[in-house]
Design an enzyme around this catalytic site. Structure first.
Site: not given
Length: 219
Positions: A79, A157, A175
């Site tokens: 998110y 990143g 994740c």
């Protein structure tokens, strides 16, 4: 101090994801052929989800109907939204060690060091992606990492939760990890200031660059 060959950019508006991705990809191509400086870009996005190359559709719930973007990076669903500091790195690993494992480890260390400056005891956890804080029932994820390397130039990143709406994370299994929650500087009772976060990141950035070529295979 930031190296002269690296642009340090901070956006003060919500940057649409497609715009950021397009600029990142164009910049990476230019860096590869020596036509542009490397880039560290700090920004915020409007509410959205990104799908990494390992994303599993069963982990996307999305009750609020946020846009979902294919990111092209590693990892699963993540998110992004207001109150979250996102950092995109376009760095040339060909001149910084050509070691992706080292790059990710150094990136984690950079986030941990910056959070330490802000009063957060953050850490890696074996077998889990991201940056973690707290113990026992208070253990939660405060930062995420997802990178792509093309022709030895990095893209994408990290993100650090400063003061986002944590309820928005309920639209995914963040994740792929469902056993733990997410937290933020605000939730931890710390000042949720983007300027303080950016300052901490900038202060620890030289050490991050030094670590890119300083991690052994056994680390």
């Amino acid at each position: 101090m930031i190296e002269p060959g690296i642009e340090w950019r901070v956006s003060d508006r919500l940057v649409p994801y497609d715009e950021a991705l397009g600029e990142m990809e164009a910049r990476a191509a230019s860096v590869r052929v020596g036509e542009a400086r490397e880039l560290v870009w700090l920004l915020e996005h409007p509410p959205l989800f990104t799908a990494g190359t390992s994303a599993d559709p069963v982990e996307l719930i999305n009750p609020l109907g946020f846009p979902v973007h294919e990111a092209g990076r590693g990892g699963r669903y993540t998110y992004h939204g207001p109150g979250q500091r996102v950092g995109y790195l376009v760095l040339d690993l060909e001149k910084r060690g050509k070691d992706i494992r080292c790059f990710v480890h150094a990136l984690e260390g950079w986030m941990i060091a910056a959070l330490s400056r802000l009063g957060v005891e953050a850490r890696r956890e074996a077998g889990r992606i991201g940056i973690w804080t707290g113990k026992g029932p208070d253990e939660a994820k405060i930062g995420a990492i997802g990178v792509r390397v093309k022709r030895w130039v990095t893209m994408h990143g990290f993100s650090i939760n400063v003061s986002p709406d944590l309820a928005h994370f309920g639209g995914i299994v963040p994740c792929g990890i469902s056993e733990y929650g997410v937290t933020s500087l605000q939730t931890l009772g710390l000042e949720p200031s983007m300027k303080l976060v950016d300052a901490a990141l900038e202060q620890e950035f030289p050490a991050f660059l030094n670590n890119l070529t300083g991690i052994s295979e056994g680390a």
